[in-house]
Scaffold this motif. Structure first.
Motif, PDB file in Angstrom:
ATOM      1  N   THR A 151     -81.600 -51.440   3.500  1.00 56.30           N
ATOM      2  CA  THR A 151     -81.154 -52.701   4.103  1.00 56.30           C
ATOM      3  C   THR A 151     -82.305 -53.668   4.322  1.00 56.30           C
ATOM      4  O   THR A 151     -82.117 -54.723   4.933  1.00 56.30           O
ATOM      5  CB  THR A 151     -80.462 -52.437   5.445  1.00 56.30           C
ATOM      6  OG1 THR A 151     -81.402 -51.858   6.362  1.00 56.30           O
ATOM      7  CG2 THR A 151     -79.279 -51.483   5.286  1.00 56.30           C
ATOM      8  N   THR A 182     -80.748 -61.833   2.191  1.00 58.64           N
ATOM      9  CA  THR A 182     -80.488 -61.303   3.520  1.00 58.64           C
ATOM     10  C   THR A 182     -81.549 -61.796   4.492  1.00 58.64           C
ATOM     11  O   THR A 182     -82.608 -62.295   4.087  1.00 58.64           O
ATOM     12  CB  THR A 182     -80.487 -59.766   3.513  1.00 58.64           C
ATOM     13  OG1 THR A 182     -81.797 -59.303   3.137  1.00 58.64           O
ATOM     14  CG2 THR A 182     -79.467 -59.213   2.515  1.00 58.64           C
ATOM     15  N   ASP A 256     -74.327 -64.297   6.428  1.00 60.88           N
ATOM     16  CA  ASP A 256     -75.758 -64.072   6.222  1.00 60.88           C
ATOM     17  C   ASP A 256     -76.251 -65.223   5.339  1.00 60.88           C
ATOM     18  O   ASP A 256     -75.471 -66.116   5.012  1.00 60.88           O
ATOM     19  CB  ASP A 256     -76.011 -62.688   5.602  1.00 60.88           C
ATOM     20  CG  ASP A 256     -75.353 -62.501   4.240  1.00 60.88           C
ATOM     21  OD1 ASP A 256     -75.053 -63.513   3.560  1.00 60.88           O
ATOM     22  OD2 ASP A 256     -75.151 -61.350   3.820  1.00 60.88           O
TER      23      ASP A 256
END
Length: 515
Positions: A151, A182, A256
């Motif tokens: 992530t 992200t 996001d």
């Protein structure tokens, strides 16, 4: 009483008790020392995975920069990682610079892993091409893998290692890849560019992960191969003729960087719409299922409640949620009405996605999206400018060579998701910037000089990518980049529809952005 000799004392065991005590003491000390070593080993366990890669405290992922042929425990990456290792091994110390491909190599998502493999394959092909077909140009290129975690949570450890490599014999000069748009990747890019490390985003499209969008350049030294979400939306609008009265927007809230800017771009296209946009809230990790499938089932009822002239659904979300939305639409009550879902390049992740209800695509439902690249773009829709079939054919020739001889094998290959093509183009841009920055009489450029090359990548200095011409504006963004419009098919692949352009038409042959 007669006096006893020393021999008599020894024979009668006078020294036996002290000797046993000394022996016991020595054994006890040895045990204590061994226990101490064991405790220290437990408290300071070896968390290394490979050279340059380790597991952070409290974590199980192997993160960092792999300077050897390490596949991060992913069998599907093994062949291409070994191919990169063979190419790196032939380079002589002092004769190369390093380019890092930063992607979430420890992702547990099979869909993401396929895309990572393809992008890594494309990067390797560009590395091999640069080192073997350079006509003597220098420096040669060493390719390494940088993993910030599935992530991106461990971006700091990885970025610190990359920054250190710029001043070491590694001579790191570019970080490419980055992956999705992200928050973690945004922080990583900000920190890299703060340390003057040039960065090339291969698949990032968020407007707020780009320079020059809202004034200023927050990421000095960042260049991108893919268009921004705004440019993709403009290209999509020019293709689909989206109008406010015929479209409903479904979006990720709170979103996001990718989904937010895609939502803003879509909302601008249908300003004044009579329909309220419909939000959904996915898990923080958008690769997880969460409970959004239930939300999408409810939204399909609202879709069917719209007037019959409404036929377009604009979707601003990630691929997991897109798959859930498509599956829900497959079971909608108004299957006699035809709908087209329009979305961004995240849809390319659904190519060959086993959990997608392919049958939904045969129930008066089409899913079209802006792809970063497609292998049929220049053969089925040849444009006079903006790209060419010859540039695409050069990549295919490399792929053929990778199937045999010293280049391969590189693992299972696919082109229709666009990731291999965009990975190839990102590394070609990196090589271009590195070699253009080499001062006369030298073979290695200064770190800061590489990023200064991006504003000059235009006109005759453009990069003729397999995805189309890469002509950068002064902020490092591609100008009027070709945007293939692609449609998911019931058979499990994708079908090229047409090339669209942010400016509504291909760039001129000079490929010079206007002021």
């Amino acid at each position: 009483m007669a006096r006893r000799g020393v021999g008599t004392w020894l024979r009668e065991g006078v020294w036996e008790i002290p000797l046993r005590r000394y022996t016991a003491l020595l054994v006890t000390l040895a045990l204590v020392a061994g226990l101490g070593f064991a405790v220290r080993a437990l408290l300071h366990e070896d968390r290394s995975c490979a050279p340059g890669v380790s597991r952070p405290a409290g974590g199980h992922e192997c993160v960092g920069v792999a300077t050897g042929p390490y596949d991060f425990g992913q069998p599907r990456l093994r062949d291409v990682v070994r191919a990169i290792g063979r190419e790196n091994d032939r380079l002589r110390a002092g004769g190369y610079v390093t380019v890092a491909l930063m992607l979430p190599y420890t992702s547990t998502s099979p869909t993401s892993q396929n895309d990572i493999r393809h992008q890594l394959q494309g990067a390797y092909l560009a590395q091999y091409q640069a080192n073997h077909d350079a006509n003597g140009e220098r420096p040669l290129v060493r390719l390494v893998l940088a993993n910030p975690g599935a992530t991106g949570a461990h971006w700091r450890q990885t970025v610190d290692r990359l920054v250190a490599m710029t001043a070491s014999p590694d001579r790191l000069r570019v970080v490419a890849g980055i992956g999705q748009s992200t928050e973690a990747n945004k922080q990583a890019v900000r920190e890299l560019t703060r340390h003057h490390v040039p960065v090339i985003g291969s698949s990032i499209t968020a407007d707020d992960l780009a320079n020059g969008q809202r004034g200023g350049d927050p990421f000095p030294g960042l260049a991108r191969v893919a268009p921004t979400n705004t440019d993709e939306a403009r290209a999509l609008a020019s293709f689909a003729k989206v109008s406010a009265g015929r479209a409903l927007l479904v979006y990720d809230r709170p979103g996001d960087p990718y989904t937010r800017t895609l939502q803003e771009s879509f909302a601008a296209l249908i300003k004044g719409s009579p329909f309220e946009s419909q939000p959904f809230t996915p898990p923080a990790d958008r690769s997880k299922e969460g409970t959004t499938a239930n939300t999408f089932r409810q939204i399909t009822h609202l879709v069917c409640d719209t007037p019959r002239e409404t036929d377009t659904l604009l979707f601003a979300g990630r691929h997991t949620q897109l798959r859930q939305f498509i599956n829900a639409l497959g079971g909608r009550g108004c299957q006699d009405r035809r709908f087209t879902v329009l979305t961004g390049d995240e849809a390319s992740y659904l190519t060959h996605e086993k959990d997608l209800d392919r049958g939904a695509l045969g129930r008066n439902l089409a899913v079209r999206y802006t792809s970063l690249a497609h292998p049929d773009a220049w053969t089925k829709d040849p444009a006079r400018t903006g790209g060419s079939a010859a540039d695409s054919a050069a990549l295919r020739k490399l792929l053929t060579a990778a199937g045999r001889g010293p280049m391969g094998p590189v693992g299972s290959v696919a082109l229709d998701d666009g990731q291999l093509i965009i990975g190839y183009d990102a590394l070609r841009l990196a090589v271009h910037g590195i070699r253009e920055a080499v001062p006369a009489g030298l073979t290695v450029p200064a770190l800061t000089d590489v990023g200064l090359q991006w504003p000059q990548v235009k006109g005759s200095l453009r990069v003729d990518g397999a995805s189309g011409w890469i002509c950068l504006d002064v902020h490092g963004n591609p100008y009027d980049k070709a945007v293939p419009i692609v449609e998911l098919t019931p058979s499990g692949s994708s079908r090229f529809v047409r090339i669209a352009w942010p400016e509504g038409k291909p760039p001129g042959k000079e490929c010079l952005p206007p002021s």
